[in-house]
Design a protein around this motif. Structure first.
Motif, PDB file in Angstrom:
ATOM      1  N   ILE A 145       0.853  -1.188   0.000  1.00 31.92           N
ATOM      2  CA  ILE A 145       0.000   0.000   0.000  1.00 31.92           C
ATOM      3  C   ILE A 145       0.888   1.237   0.000  1.00 31.92           C
ATOM      4  O   ILE A 145       1.865   1.327   0.758  1.00 31.92           O
ATOM      5  CB  ILE A 145      -0.977   0.007   1.197  1.00 31.92           C
ATOM      6  CG1 ILE A 145      -1.951   1.181   1.081  1.00 31.92           C
ATOM      7  CG2 ILE A 145      -0.246   0.010   2.537  1.00 31.92           C
ATOM      8  CD1 ILE A 145      -3.167   1.052   1.983  1.00 31.92           C
ATOM      9  N   SER A 146       0.565   2.163  -0.890  1.00 31.35           N
ATOM     10  CA  SER A 146       1.364   3.373  -1.039  1.00 31.35           C
ATOM     11  C   SER A 146       0.995   4.396   0.023  1.00 31.35           C
ATOM     12  O   SER A 146      -0.169   4.547   0.375  1.00 31.35           O
ATOM     13  CB  SER A 146       1.112   3.987  -2.420  1.00 31.35           C
ATOM     14  OG  SER A 146       1.389   3.069  -3.442  1.00 31.35           O
TER      15      SER A 146
ATOM     16  N   ASP B  91      -0.667   7.858  -2.204  1.00 32.84           N
ATOM     17  CA  ASP B  91      -2.051   7.962  -2.682  1.00 32.84           C
ATOM     18  C   ASP B  91      -2.931   6.805  -2.243  1.00 32.84           C
ATOM     19  O   ASP B  91      -4.078   6.711  -2.670  1.00 32.84           O
ATOM     20  CB  ASP B  91      -2.080   8.071  -4.208  1.00 32.84           C
ATOM     21  CG  ASP B  91      -1.437   6.883  -4.902  1.00 32.84           C
ATOM     22  OD1 ASP B  91      -1.331   6.906  -6.142  1.00 32.84           O
ATOM     23  OD2 ASP B  91      -1.021   5.936  -4.195  1.00 32.84           O
TER      24      ASP B  91
ATOM     25  N   SER C 155      -2.718   3.790  -3.114  1.00 38.23           N
ATOM     26  CA  SER C 155      -2.883   2.747  -4.122  1.00 38.23           C
ATOM     27  C   SER C 155      -2.312   1.434  -3.604  1.00 38.23           C
ATOM     28  O   SER C 155      -1.415   1.419  -2.746  1.00 38.23           O
ATOM     29  CB  SER C 155      -2.194   3.153  -5.428  1.00 38.23           C
ATOM     30  OG  SER C 155      -0.821   3.378  -5.225  1.00 38.23           O
ATOM     31  N   THR C 156      -2.834   0.343  -4.138  1.00 34.06           N
ATOM     32  CA  THR C 156      -2.459  -0.983  -3.644  1.00 34.06           C
ATOM     33  C   THR C 156      -2.135  -1.926  -4.786  1.00 34.06           C
ATOM     34  O   THR C 156      -2.595  -1.737  -5.925  1.00 34.06           O
ATOM     35  CB  THR C 156      -3.607  -1.591  -2.824  1.00 34.06           C
ATOM     36  OG1 THR C 156      -4.782  -1.692  -3.650  1.00 34.06           O
ATOM     37  CG2 THR C 156      -3.935  -0.743  -1.607  1.00 34.06           C
ATOM     38  N   ILE C 157      -1.340  -2.937  -4.494  1.00 36.22           N
ATOM     39  CA  ILE C 157      -1.098  -4.024  -5.432  1.00 36.22           C
ATOM     40  C   ILE C 157      -1.117  -5.335  -4.654  1.00 36.22           C
ATOM     41  O   ILE C 157      -0.879  -5.347  -3.439  1.00 36.22           O
ATOM     42  CB  ILE C 157       0.224  -3.867  -6.207  1.00 36.22           C
ATOM     43  CG1 ILE C 157       1.413  -3.708  -5.274  1.00 36.22           C
ATOM     44  CG2 ILE C 157       0.152  -2.685  -7.167  1.00 36.22           C
ATOM     45  CD1 ILE C 157       2.744  -3.652  -6.007  1.00 36.22           C
TER      46      ILE C 157
ATOM     47  N   ARG D  26       5.312   5.140  -3.180  1.00 33.57           N
ATOM     48  CA  ARG D  26       4.284   4.554  -4.026  1.00 33.57           C
ATOM     49  C   ARG D  26       4.741   3.178  -4.481  1.00 33.57           C
ATOM     50  O   ARG D  26       5.837   3.008  -4.998  1.00 33.57           O
ATOM     51  CB  ARG D  26       4.012   5.444  -5.236  1.00 33.57           C
ATOM     52  CG  ARG D  26       2.744   5.067  -5.987  1.00 33.57           C
ATOM     53  CD  ARG D  26       2.335   6.136  -7.004  1.00 33.57           C
ATOM     54  NE  ARG D  26       0.984   5.931  -7.483  1.00 33.57           N
ATOM     55  CZ  ARG D  26       0.653   5.105  -8.471  1.00 33.57           C
ATOM     56  NH1 ARG D  26       1.602   4.410  -9.081  1.00 33.57           N
ATOM     57  NH2 ARG D  26      -0.601   4.974  -8.840  1.00 33.57           N
ATOM     58  N   CYS D  27       3.890   2.194  -4.312  1.00 30.08           N
ATOM     59  CA  CYS D  27       4.210   0.821  -4.682  1.00 30.08           C
ATOM     60  C   CYS D  27       4.449   0.732  -6.179  1.00 30.08           C
ATOM     61  O   CYS D  27       3.708   1.328  -6.969  1.00 30.08           O
ATOM     62  CB  CYS D  27       3.060  -0.119  -4.296  1.00 30.08           C
ATOM     63  SG  CYS D  27       2.591  -0.041  -2.563  1.00 30.08           S
TER      64      CYS D  27
END
Length: 128
Positions: free
Chosen positions: A51-52, A55, A57-59, A104-105
């Protein structure tokens, strides 16, 4: 001491759920992307999710996509991993780590990253 403290693991039946917590001690999550890893006996470390901080954002790894969900609570300086529809292949010790290179990821278990502040891990065992 500067590290993560993982908790929430345990024994669960196949199909069950667990929620892991990763509390940051001695530093703030705002400055780093945070990753969950796992390692099963006799297997290499696997990146599970990221998790970034920039922002949110996730992967996810393909093996957990649609079943696991990563989130963070800035006020509690904690990252969570909600795990559903668990199966025996999810059995492992789960760790979290900060990516010192990124907010950020980019990719999981990035070979260009430096992962730090490892905790002691939390054991997840999926068994009937």
């Amino acid at each position: 001491q500067v590290q993560f403290v993982e908790s929430g693991g345990g024994l669960v039946q196949p199909g069950g759920s667990l929620r892991l917590s990763c509390a940051a001690s001695g530093f703030f999550l705002d400055y780093y992307a945070v990753n969950w890893f796992r390692q099963a006996p006799g297997k290499e470390r696997e990146g599970v999710s990221c998790i970034s901080s920039s922002d949110g954002s996730t992967i996810y790894a393909d093996s957990v996509k649609g079943r696991f969900s990563i989130s963070r609570d800035k006020a509690k300086n904690t990252v969570y991993l909600e795990m559903n529809s668990l199966n025996t292949e999810d059995t492992a010790v789960y760790y979290c780590a900060a990516d010192l290179q990124r907010v950020r990821c980019r990719v999981l278990d990035d070979p260009t990253s430096t992962y730090a502040y490892w905790g002691q891990g939390t054991q997840v065992t999926v068994s009937s």
